[in-house]
Design an enzyme around this catalytic site. Structure first.
Site, short mmCIF file in Angstrom:
data_model
loop_
_atom_site.label_atom_id
_atom_site.label_comp_id
_atom_site.label_asym_id
_atom_site.label_seq_id
_atom_site.Cartn_x
_atom_site.Cartn_y
_atom_site.Cartn_z
N LYS A 1 0.98 -1.12 0.12
CA LYS A 1 0.02 -0.32 0.18
C LYS A 1 0.84 1.07 -0.09
O LYS A 1 1.92 2.04 0.97
CB LYS A 1 -1.00 0.14 1.21
CG LYS A 1 -2.04 0.60 1.44
CD LYS A 1 -1.82 1.62 0.88
CE LYS A 1 -1.96 2.57 1.57
NZ LYS A 1 -1.47 4.82 1.74
N GLY B 1 -4.21 3.86 -2.45
CA GLY B 1 -5.41 3.97 -1.57
C GLY B 1 -5.20 4.67 0.02
O GLY B 1 -4.24 5.42 -0.11
N GLY C 1 -4.02 5.80 3.58
CA GLY C 1 -3.81 5.33 5.16
C GLY C 1 -4.97 4.62 5.78
O GLY C 1 -4.56 3.71 6.51
N PRO C 2 -5.71 6.36 6.27
CA PRO C 2 -6.85 5.13 7.28
C PRO C 2 -7.38 4.23 6.79
O PRO C 2 -8.67 3.39 7.17
CB PRO C 2 -7.40 6.55 7.75
CG PRO C 2 -7.21 7.46 7.08
CD PRO C 2 -5.89 7.16 5.67
N GLY D 1 -4.29 1.03 3.70
CA GLY D 1 -3.33 1.11 4.76
C GLY D 1 -3.85 0.33 5.92
O GLY D 1 -3.64 -0.40 6.87
N GLU E 1 10.22 2.01 10.29
CA GLU E 1 11.04 2.82 10.08
C GLU E 1 10.34 4.13 10.68
O GLU E 1 9.59 4.99 9.35
CB GLU E 1 11.90 2.59 8.04
CG GLU E 1 12.29 1.55 8.26
CD GLU E 1 13.26 1.57 9.31
OE1 GLU E 1 14.01 2.38 10.21
OE2 GLU E 1 14.71 0.25 8.85
N CYS F 1 14.09 11.84 5.20
CA CYS F 1 13.83 11.14 7.33
C CYS F 1 15.51 11.19 7.83
O CYS F 1 15.74 11.60 9.35
CB CYS F 1 13.14 9.67 7.49
SG CYS F 1 13.85 8.66 6.84
N GLU G 1 10.31 17.12 13.82
CA GLU G 1 10.67 16.57 12.99
C GLU G 1 10.28 17.66 11.80
O GLU G 1 8.73 17.70 12.06
CB GLU G 1 10.18 15.32 12.71
CG GLU G 1 10.88 14.92 11.21
CD GLU G 1 10.66 13.62 10.76
OE1 GLU G 1 9.51 13.05 10.52
OE2 GLU G 1 11.55 12.84 10.45
P1 NAD Z 1 1.99 8.59 7.35
O1 NAD Z 1 2.47 8.12 8.31
O2 NAD Z 1 1.71 9.81 6.86
O3 NAD Z 1 2.01 7.81 5.79
C1 NAD Z 1 2.81 7.02 5.56
C2 NAD Z 1 1.92 5.47 4.71
O4 NAD Z 1 1.31 5.34 5.92
C3 NAD Z 1 1.38 5.87 3.71
O5 NAD Z 1 1.30 4.91 2.41
C4 NAD Z 1 -0.54 6.36 4.39
O6 NAD Z 1 -1.28 6.24 3.25
C5 NAD Z 1 -0.41 4.78 5.01
N1 NAD Z 1 -0.92 5.51 6.49
C6 NAD Z 1 -1.07 6.65 6.59
N2 NAD Z 1 -2.13 6.49 8.00
C7 NAD Z 1 -2.57 5.13 8.33
C8 NAD Z 1 -3.05 4.37 9.38
N3 NAD Z 1 -4.10 4.76 10.18
N4 NAD Z 1 -2.83 3.05 9.02
C9 NAD Z 1 -2.17 2.29 7.63
N5 NAD Z 1 -1.23 2.99 6.99
C10 NAD Z 1 -1.22 4.44 7.65
O7 NAD Z 1 3.99 9.88 6.49
P2 NAD Z 1 4.28 10.26 5.29
O8 NAD Z 1 3.64 12.03 5.41
O9 NAD Z 1 4.00 9.92 4.28
O10 NAD Z 1 6.27 10.33 5.38
C11 NAD Z 1 6.75 11.42 6.72
C12 NAD Z 1 7.25 10.52 7.41
O11 NAD Z 1 7.61 9.42 6.77
C13 NAD Z 1 8.30 11.29 8.51
O12 NAD Z 1 7.97 11.33 9.55
C14 NAD Z 1 9.54 10.73 8.12
O13 NAD Z 1 9.92 11.54 8.63
C15 NAD Z 1 9.01 9.21 7.88
N6 NAD Z 1 9.55 8.95 6.78
C16 NAD Z 1 10.77 7.63 7.97
C17 NAD Z 1 11.11 6.71 7.37
C18 NAD Z 1 12.64 5.92 7.96
O14 NAD Z 1 13.31 5.14 7.38
N7 NAD Z 1 12.80 6.15 9.31
C19 NAD Z 1 11.70 7.48 5.20
C20 NAD Z 1 10.99 7.78 5.02
C21 NAD Z 1 10.03 8.70 5.58
#
Ligand code: NAD
Length: 462
Positions: free
Chosen positions: A170, A201, A203-204, A207, A245, A279, A369
């Site tokens: 996803k 799709g 996230g909420p 995902g 991650e 990140c 962040e």
């Molecule tokens: P996010 O957590 O909003 O989304 C990440 C993914 O999770 C997306 O695919 C999203 O659709 C999904 N998602 C959102 N809500 C969900 C839920 N309730 N249940 C299941 N899935 C859900 O983050 P973002 O805005 O896409 O990315 C930015 C963040 O990601 C930053 O905080 C960054 O540091 C972190 N990041 C970490 C790494 C790492 O390797 N540590 C790498 C890249 C990004």
């Protein structure tokens, strides 16, 4: 931009269960460039069933056979490199040379590394009177963010394939076109039907359905710490494996013996690359008080040189969020020496390369962040003070240490509570384990450590 209007499930593009769509927007000009289907729990269920059905066959494929398919996938990524870079530029906004070198280039390296590891890894070992087998964990639910859209996918899918797992992906809602291109590449590489499945799709919705699905054995998530905590709790309640991650607030520690100009220049470039949406970016630059003013001048100059060469942020929400953080920094007393909260262009989600001086460790811009092109310079008095500041956040993903010689930098790095540290500008290594201490996550990606995340052990005694 070509978009599929279905989901890639069981080796074919299938119509989505619902009719809702996600708009894909070019963040450089705010134009809608495509639509993709917004998957539902029904689509996720179909994809998990396909992955489960394909699992016995793929898990039983000898490692050399899996390695050959991962190598074929790498070759398709090489052949379609130009298209990948153009797609990432269109939906993420990264300047094309950066998309070519990093967004398209790094996944090729990572896929190549797993083709080799699949062939060479010891999936079986003798321990005394036992034989220990490393077996695939099963069906993987992979949830990825938009910031490095293809890298984040390949860093999960390539080791999962090498391990003998099957996958449902996803991807982030902002960058689904890159994910669809990847699904095409999987198909072209001859990876058997059902081994890899894609559901686009929200996230909420999609995902969450994937993270909660009973048919998923391991959830591998990259994204924000807030969502990661929820996913970790869901997986814990189901006694399911989970890899997280998450975010970071990494420190770039410049010791007094370092080459200051180089350390500051590389440090600013590290934050500005990908418009600060990395990140592991070293968003806190720690400088000894005797060199602080010189470092501030060098950082301001380096940021100004970027001018409008950096790309936009990914979407309107991130644009507002990052500018809000810059305003917050000013309000809390940090001094702007480059950039600022004003949008530099009328169109597109651009933010100017921004440098804050006089940042103290407890300020919001030094703790949270930002995920934008913003670097904060913090003064320290001695090494213990630098260490306290470096370790003084909830995160621990990455970092850098600069010193006159590597041994001095290593001694400092060993005291940092963080998962990865670059010594005197060390180069990216696709085999080095990547992942966080503290709230930056659980588990590691890349190299053999990344492969081990997708394996479980069974021991037979003789
Ligand atoms: P996010 O957590 O909003 O989304 C990440 C993914 O999770 C997306 O695919 C999203 O659709 C999904 N998602 C959102 N809500 C969900 C839920 N309730 N249940 C299941 N899935 C859900 O983050 P973002 O805005 O896409 O990315 C930015 C963040 O990601 C930053 O905080 C960054 O540091 C972190 N990041 C970490 C790494 C790492 O390797 N540590 C790498 C890249 C990004």
């Amino acid at each position: 931009m070509k978009a599929h209007d279905g989901m890639y499930i069981g080796g074919e593009w299938r119509a989505a269960a619902g009719t809702d769509a996600i708009e894909v927007v070019d963040p450089a000009n705010e134009q809608i460039i495509a639509h993709v289907p917004a998957g539902t729990a029904e689509d996720v269920d179909a994809a998990v069933r396909a992955a489960r059905a394909a699992l016995p066959g793929w898990a039983a494929t000898p490692p050399a056979g899996r390695a050959a398919r991962v190598a074929a996938l790498r070759d398709v990524l090489v052949a379609r490199k130009g298209e990948i870079a153009a797609t990432v530029t269109a939906e993420l906004g990264a300047p094309l040379p950066f998309s070519q070198a990093v967004h398209a280039g790094v996944p090729i390296l990572v896929a190549g590394s797993y083709a080799e590891l699949a062939a060479s890894y010891a999936f079986e070992e003798k321990v005394g009177n036992s034989t220990v087998y490393a077996e695939p964990v099963g069906v993987v639910g992979a949830i990825t963010p938009w910031n490095y859209p293809l890298h984040q996918i390949v860093a999960k899918v390539a080791p999962a394939l090498a391990a003998g797992c099957t996958i449902v992906l996803k991807p982030a809602e902002d960058t689904p076109l890159t994910a669809q291109l990847f699904a095409e590449a999987v198909h072209e590489a001859g990876i058997p039907a059902g081994v890899f499945n894609l559901v686009t799709g929200l996230g909420p919705v999609a995902g969450q359905a994937l993270a909660e699905h009973d048919g998923v054995d391991l959830v591998s998530f990259t994204g924000s710490t807030a969502v990661g905590k929820q996913i970790g709790a869901t997986a814990g309640a189901a006694v399911k494996r989970v890899a997280l991650e998450l975010g970071g607030k990494s420190a770039n520690v410049i010791l007094p013996s370092a080459d200051l100009a180089k350390a500051v220049g590389v440090g600013v470039a590290n934050v500005m690359g990908n418009s600060g949406q990395t990140c592991s970016a070293w968003t806190r630059m720690l400088v000894h008080s005797s060199q602080y003013d010189e470092a501030v001048a060098l950082a301001a100059e380096a940021a100004a040189k970027y001018g409008d060469r950096i790309g936009p942020l990914v979407n309107a929400k991130q644009h507002a969020r990052v500018r809000g953080y810059i305003e917050r920094g000013v309000a809390e007393g940090a001094r702007l020496v480059a950039g600022g909260p004003e949008a530099p262009r009328e169109q597109g989600y651009f933010v100017s390369p921004t440098v804050f001086a006089d940042v103290t460790p407890e300020m919001t811009v030094a703790q949270e962040e930002i995920f934008g092109p913003v670097v904060s310079l913090i003064r320290y008095e001695d090494e213990d003070d630098a260490l306290r500041i470096a370790n003084g956040t909830v995160y621990g993903l990455a970092g850098a240490v600069w010193a006159g010689d590597d041994a001095e930098a290593v001694a400092f790095a060993r005291r940092m509570d963080t998962g990865q540290v670059d010594i005197n500008g060390g180069r990216f290594n696709p085999l080095a384990p990547f992942g966080g201490y503290k709230q930056s996550g659980v588990g590691r990606e890349l190299g053999s450590h990344g492969l081990a995340e997708y394996l479980q052990t069974k021991s037979l005694q003789f």
